[in-house]
Design a protein around this motif. Sequence first.
Motif, short mmCIF file in Angstrom:
data_model
loop_
_atom_site.label_atom_id
_atom_site.label_comp_id
_atom_site.label_asym_id
_atom_site.label_seq_id
_atom_site.Cartn_x
_atom_site.Cartn_y
_atom_site.Cartn_z
N UNK A 37 0.59 -1.05 0.65
CA UNK A 37 -0.08 -0.02 -0.09
C UNK A 37 1.12 1.05 0.05
N UNK A 38 1.51 0.81 0.90
CA UNK A 38 2.85 2.34 0.58
C UNK A 38 4.04 2.53 -0.57
N UNK A 88 -13.20 1.95 6.93
CA UNK A 88 -13.07 1.32 8.60
C UNK A 88 -14.51 0.49 8.76
N UNK A 89 -15.53 1.33 8.57
CA UNK A 89 -17.48 1.31 8.92
C UNK A 89 -17.50 -0.17 8.29
N UNK A 90 -16.83 -0.34 6.79
CA UNK A 90 -17.56 -1.52 6.67
C UNK A 90 -16.40 -2.42 6.97
N UNK A 91 -14.97 -2.66 7.73
CA UNK A 91 -14.83 -3.53 8.36
C UNK A 91 -16.13 -4.15 9.15
N UNK A 92 -15.98 -3.32 10.36
CA UNK A 92 -17.31 -3.36 11.34
C UNK A 92 -18.25 -3.83 10.84
N UNK A 93 -19.10 -3.55 9.81
CA UNK A 93 -20.18 -4.18 9.16
C UNK A 93 -19.85 -5.64 8.30
N UNK A 102 -10.65 -7.32 -0.54
CA UNK A 102 -11.57 -6.33 -1.72
C UNK A 102 -10.50 -5.28 -1.85
N UNK A 103 -10.13 -4.51 -1.49
CA UNK A 103 -9.34 -3.74 -1.50
C UNK A 103 -7.65 -3.86 -1.88
N UNK A 135 -7.27 2.43 0.64
CA UNK A 135 -8.49 3.97 1.59
C UNK A 135 -8.02 2.78 2.27
N UNK A 136 -7.76 1.36 2.51
CA UNK A 136 -8.41 0.39 3.40
C UNK A 136 -6.98 0.20 4.38
#
Length: 516
Positions: A37-38, A88-93, A102-103, A135-136
């Motif tokens: 990612x970096x 982040x919200x998607x990871x909690x869901x 997916x990312x 972005x994940x």
Amino acid sequence: MPVQPMSMQPGPSASHWEKPTLNCRTMFVLGSMNLIDCINANLLTPYVDRLVSTFLEKSPQSPEVAHVVSLLIGVYPLVEAFVSPFWGMFADYAGRRPCLLVGLGGSVIAPVVFGLGQSFPVLFAARAIDAFFCGNRGVTLTYLGEIVDASNEAKGFAILGGCFSMGLVIGPVLGGSLVFPADWAPRIFGGTIFDSHPFLLPNLTYAIFAALVWLIGALFLEETLPREQRCVRKRRAESPLSQGSPSSATCQNESAEASVRSRRFKILAIFPTFPKATLQVMLAYWSMSGCVAAMRQLLILVLSFGREVDGFDFGPHQLGMLQNIGAVALILCQSFVYAPLTKKLGFLATYLIGFVLLNLSFSFLPIIGLFADPGRYGLLRWIPLGAAMFCFTGAAGLTFPTAFAFINRAAAGPNRGAINGYTAAGGALSRGCFPPLAAVLLGQCSRLGGFGRYVPFYAATVVMGLGLAISWPGMRKMEKNSIGAQQAQQASDEQDQRRSRQEPLMSEADPPGEST
């Protein structure tokens, strides 16, 4: 005895689910994801000016080229900052594992499209899509935070922070070395697609590596968030606790008291309200991330100044050698220094040591600049420069993992993914805004004379110091909470040991009521 509500009852697989623990295989996958990612974020940096000048058919020194370069670089952190909270919200869901895969899958495709692009709309679209899927990054912090404990927290976040810092080095080296392959290897790449698309090879190389990491992750990465603990959206009428309040996300396993407390987080809200200490820890990471990125870019710009203005006149090759010195410092720090230092002094003291070294590294640049003349000083000028880069990168290897560890402690609870998402968003935004601002400041201060070019370094130190001052109460609180948790764990272990010693003695004693 009251019947437990359906939303609070564990799922059918709860008794069979075992939480994953930190092991070499999992750490390799997480570290590789953070590394690529970096790398992806910094792959464009060394050749973006040649890319834009080639498309515009103008000199790299053209103002129009500089304008498009700033837009093409800036679109990545801006998109990443916007989408990170939603990842982040998607990871909690949905869970951590699908979010990461997916990312990573999207980041395999987007760079190839970028390398094949022949127009600016395609380049900007590919860069934005790439940033969307990357972005994940905060989810890797969430995942690691859920599988570490007090015994391996320092080691886990040291490796993750080291991979992040290594990406800052490997990305520019990979991007600068593999462009225009038909020029440096005409027998292999001449007349091929790499001749007509000279910027494809670094992006394709990255995509192949990302695909391999995706395959390893799909095979070996386990889920850390069971289904019964994932957050679901509920209507206001479903729970009397939500009457008279905005719709929010609640977790199925929360008690009534935890549900009321979770309103402060509002996971699905655009601007959630986090506790003060959590915001302070996040601010420490944001300020440090932006200032370190600004200092790295400032160093490249200052060392590129020509001899006509008493500069070092460094080119890509010399700058790459300097980056390699930093990479050696980072490897040594993560391998031999960080874990023993945190164990002996604690995380907060380790962060302070790294902070001081980070800001002292380039504070002597005005003196180092006196040795810029290669004809007079030759290889001797590399000694102070190499020492400064060694100290700077090694100090970053102390501060970044510690910041990640503090964020992990602040994010404990059902909203871990959302907190890490907003943390990553702020970090991406600061990395996108601070370097251009530092470059503008450099241009203005350079008019003041030879010393003026070093003023932006001290400005970054002031900003980082202000961030630390504001964040200090929250960081101290996280350190005290950690010490208290370690003492409680130690007391529990000692009690278990005493019980284990008493059980054999009781088993040897005669049963009650039995006569001899």
